[in-house]
Design a protein around this motif. Structure first.
Motif, short mmCIF file in Angstrom:
data_model
loop_
_atom_site.label_atom_id
_atom_site.label_comp_id
_atom_site.label_asym_id
_atom_site.label_seq_id
_atom_site.Cartn_x
_atom_site.Cartn_y
_atom_site.Cartn_z
N ARG A 1 0.82 3.80 -3.04
CA ARG A 1 0.46 5.32 -2.85
C ARG A 1 1.56 6.32 -3.42
O ARG A 1 1.30 7.22 -3.95
N VAL B 1 -6.68 5.19 -4.40
CA VAL B 1 -5.73 4.06 -3.87
C VAL B 1 -6.24 3.32 -2.81
O VAL B 1 -6.57 2.01 -3.01
N ASP B 2 -7.08 3.62 -2.12
CA ASP B 2 -8.01 2.88 -0.91
C ASP B 2 -8.64 2.03 -1.56
O ASP B 2 -8.98 0.92 -1.16
N PRO C 1 0.96 -1.05 0.20
CA PRO C 1 -0.14 0.18 -0.07
C PRO C 1 0.96 1.19 -0.11
O PRO C 1 0.52 2.17 -0.80
N SER C 2 1.99 1.27 0.68
CA SER C 2 2.92 2.43 0.87
C SER C 2 3.35 2.41 -0.64
O SER C 2 3.70 3.77 -0.89
N HIS D 1 1.01 9.07 -5.92
CA HIS D 1 1.23 10.64 -5.36
C HIS D 1 2.67 11.24 -6.43
O HIS D 1 2.43 12.38 -6.62
N ASP E 1 -5.57 9.63 -2.52
CA ASP E 1 -5.56 8.53 -1.44
C ASP E 1 -6.94 7.78 -1.60
O ASP E 1 -6.96 6.65 -1.18
#
Length: 125
Positions: free
Chosen positions: A18, A116-117, A14-15, A22, A113
């Motif tokens: 993200r 992505v979520d 997930p990081s 971004h 965000d």
């Protein structure tokens, strides 16, 4: 691995995802060349040679590390194994491109965000 402003991110999937998303904002919205990139994408719609060059020399080198991140996440069991990595990649970046090139709605950190979520939920095993 990092390709320009598309960082691989640190740690978990997930990081990393993200960070890639971004990076899109950094490049296309905040970056000094963002306007020119958007113009080239528009021009590529009627210029097959430009479209091919952008696909091969611009988009593919930036898609490759994200595709690999999806593959790594599949191997680690954090992304569904039945999802094609390119389709998953499109799931994340198509909404960003749509806002950037079509709707005119903001492509900001909050929107990134949210996208992505939602994608992480859809891709979870």
């Amino acid at each position: 691995m990092s390709i320009g402003p598309f960082p691989a991110g640190d740690g978990d999937f997930p990081s990393r995802l993200r960070g890639f998303a971004h990076g899109f904002v950094t490049l296309y919205v905040d970056g000094p060349g963002g306007r020119r990139l958007r113009e080239l994408i528009g021009a590529a719609q009627t210029d097959p040679d430009l479209a091919r060059a952008l696909a091969e020399q611009w988009f593919e080198p930036r898609r490759a590390p994200v595709r690999q991140a999806f593959r790594d996440a599949q191997q680690a069991g954090v992304v569904r194994a039945d999802v094609d990595p390119d389709t998953a990649l499109d799931l994340v970046f198509a909404p960003l491109h749509y806002r950037l090139l079509v709707s005119g709605e903001p492509v900001d950190a909050a929107y990134v965000d949210t996208v992505v979520d939602l994608c992480l939920v859809a891709l979870a095993p």
